[in-house]
Write an enzyme that holds these catalytic residues in place. Structure first.
Site, PDB file in Angstrom:
ATOM      1  N   ARG A  47       0.851  -1.185   0.000  1.00  0.00           N
ATOM      2  CA  ARG A  47       0.000   0.000   0.000  1.00  0.00           C
ATOM      3  C   ARG A  47       0.887   1.235   0.000  1.00  0.00           C
ATOM      4  NH1 ARG A  47       2.173   1.920   3.703  1.00  0.00           N
ATOM      5  NH2 ARG A  47       0.764   3.667   3.502  1.00  0.00           N
ATOM      6  N   ALA A  49       0.690   5.101  -2.194  1.00  0.00           N
ATOM      7  CA  ALA A  49       0.501   5.345  -3.626  1.00  0.00           C
ATOM      8  C   ALA A  49       1.703   4.944  -4.496  1.00  0.00           C
ATOM      9  CB  ALA A  49       0.119   6.805  -3.838  1.00  0.00           C
ATOM     10  N   ASP A 255      -2.232  10.727  -2.381  1.00  0.00           N
ATOM     11  CA  ASP A 255      -2.571   9.647  -3.317  1.00  0.00           C
ATOM     12  C   ASP A 255      -2.874  10.196  -4.701  1.00  0.00           C
ATOM     13  OD1 ASP A 255      -3.179   8.477  -0.513  1.00  0.00           O
ATOM     14  OD2 ASP A 255      -2.941   6.802  -1.909  1.00  0.00           O
TER      15      ASP A 255
HETATM   16  O1  MRU Z   1      -4.703   3.105   1.973  1.00  0.00           O
HETATM   17  P1  MRU Z   1      -3.219   3.344   1.904  1.00  0.00           P
HETATM   18  O2  MRU Z   1      -2.476   2.838   3.090  1.00  0.00           O
HETATM   19  O3  MRU Z   1      -2.623   2.864   0.604  1.00  0.00           O
HETATM   20  O4  MRU Z   1      -3.098   4.931   1.913  1.00  0.00           O
HETATM   21  C1  MRU Z   1      -1.821   5.504   1.827  1.00  0.00           C
HETATM   22  C2  MRU Z   1      -1.832   6.987   1.989  1.00  0.00           C
HETATM   23  O5  MRU Z   1      -2.859   7.614   2.087  1.00  0.00           O
HETATM   24  C3  MRU Z   1      -0.517   7.684   1.912  1.00  0.00           C
HETATM   25  O6  MRU Z   1      -0.535   8.842   2.682  1.00  0.00           O
HETATM   26  C4  MRU Z   1      -0.247   8.078   0.458  1.00  0.00           C
HETATM   27  O7  MRU Z   1      -0.375   6.969  -0.385  1.00  0.00           O
HETATM   28  C5  MRU Z   1       1.091   8.672   0.276  1.00  0.00           C
HETATM   29  S1  MRU Z   1       2.328   7.455   0.523  1.00  0.00           S
HETATM   30  C6  MRU Z   1       3.824   8.038   0.111  1.00  0.00           C
END
Ligand code: MRU
Length: 356
Positions: A47, A49, A255
């Site tokens: 997980r 982004a 994201d």
């Molecule tokens: O649902 P997730 O854990 O994939 O969400 C991740 C986030 O919201 C992070 O803050 C975002 O992807 C930035 S990661 C460098």
């Protein structure tokens, strides 16, 4: 050294550190089929982004290797196929690349990096010449390039972000934006990790990040390994911490960032930005160019993933609401650009508005 959580296995499968099992267990997965890859992305075994984009690109190669018609991924016929056979095998393989890439791109809707990586892989497949084996080789190189470039972008963001750091700085962060969420040192957390490496002794207030606890399970785990001071806090504690004058800066990831600068990020980012504005605390979004979506005019057109009620009502199988309660469980929220002090990218720190 930051945590490595991705890799290729000897047989060409995708290796992943299963993030759903952290911090209690460091369990690695080998992924070689499309259903396993889709399950890993949807269940947040991988997980964040940028990490989703990288894992998707590597996973696409791995699943194609084991599914390809016409011999891609195997050594093929020693006599060699005829020209027409090669053309037919290539066309069938490109169709398979397309179909697989679209299926992967749809696994999670909000992080634009996933769609970006899949579009980049499809373009690379179409541009590659030759038989399926050659196309697959080109795709393997492209997936590796996506990873390598992300590592470099993380390094650049961490460097630029040092302009926001000072000795003993007190940082609030949300979700996990460290190595586990990227192919390098991280985005928002990367800045803090580098400040720690450089002896600035930052202190991090880590939002738990309910309902899936990426802050307490993953960010705290990374900070502890790195020897950076931190305290885990309920998400709702951030505003009172700011009211007491104990926060110097808020650093979050993204994201997807729309053309007008609106930021989609983990649910709970918007209240953090509102609290930061109210208390005069600077609020920065830290993201590589792969998280910017110029095709999205504003946050209103960013698709927000909604997840199942059980994540809220029975986290990790423990019932915390009456059985069968309904739940509102969006995975992300949108912070309007006017609440963002600036964006740290691999090209430097920029300030809104930035239609260009
Ligand atoms: O649902 P997730 O854990 O994939 O969400 C991740 C986030 O919201 C992070 O803050 C975002 O992807 C930035 S990661 C460098």
């Amino acid at each position: 050294m930051h945590v490595e959580h991705l890799g290729w296995s000897r047989s060409g499968a995708l290796r992943l550190l299963d993030q759903t099992r952290l911090p209690s267990e460091e369990h690695w997965l080998e992924i070689a089929t499309l259903p396993a890859l889709l399950e890993a992305i949807r269940s947040l075994r991988v997980r964040g982004a940028p990490a989703i984009g990288i894992a998707a690109a590597m996973g696409l190669v791995a699943t194609l290797r084991f599914r390809a018609p016409g011999g891609a991924g195997t050594s093929g016929d020693a006599a060699g196929p005829g020209t027409e056979d090669v053309a037919a095998a290539r066309a069938a393989f490109l169709a398979l690349v397309d179909e697989t890439a679209w299926a992967i791109a749809a696994a999670r809707p909000t992080a634009v990096n996933l769609r970006w990586a899949m579009e980049r892989m499809r373009r690379r497949a179409q541009a590659a010449v030759g038989a399926p084996e050659a196309v697959l080789d080109a795709l393997r190189q492209e997936a590796q390039a996506i990873w390598d470039e992300d590592r470099a972008m993380c390094g650049a963001m961490a460097e630029y972000g040092q302009a926001l750091m000072r000795p003993g700085i007190r940082v609030v962060t949300h979700c996990n934006t460290g190595a586990l969420a990227t192919g390098g040192i991280g985005t928002a957390l990367g800045i803090v990790l580098l400040a720690g490496e450089r002896g600035l002794d930052p202190e991090v207030f880590v939002d738990e990040t309910r309902p899936l606890w990426q802050g307490s399970r993953l960010t705290a785990w990374e900070l502890q390994r790195a020897g950076v001071r931190f305290a885990v806090q309920p998400d709702s504690a951030a505003a009172s911490l700011m009211a007491q004058g104990k926060v110097d800066v808020v650093l979050v990831g993204a994201d997807r960032i729309a053309r007008n600068g609106d930021v989609a990020n983990k649910l709970g980012t918007l209240p953090l930005a509102i609290a930061a504005r109210h208390h005069g605390v600077p609020f920065y979004a830290v993201a590589p160019s792969s998280s910017f979506d110029p095709a999205c005019p504003s946050g209103a057109s960013i698709p927000i993933e909604h997840r199942e009620a059980g994540e809220v009502t029975a986290p990790f199988g423990v019932l915390v609401a009456p059985a069968d309660s309904a739940a509102f469980n969006p995975a992300f929220d949108v912070t309007p650009a006017d609440l963002v002090t600036g964006y740290v990218t691999e090209r430097g720190i920029v300030h809104p508005p930035f239609e260009e």
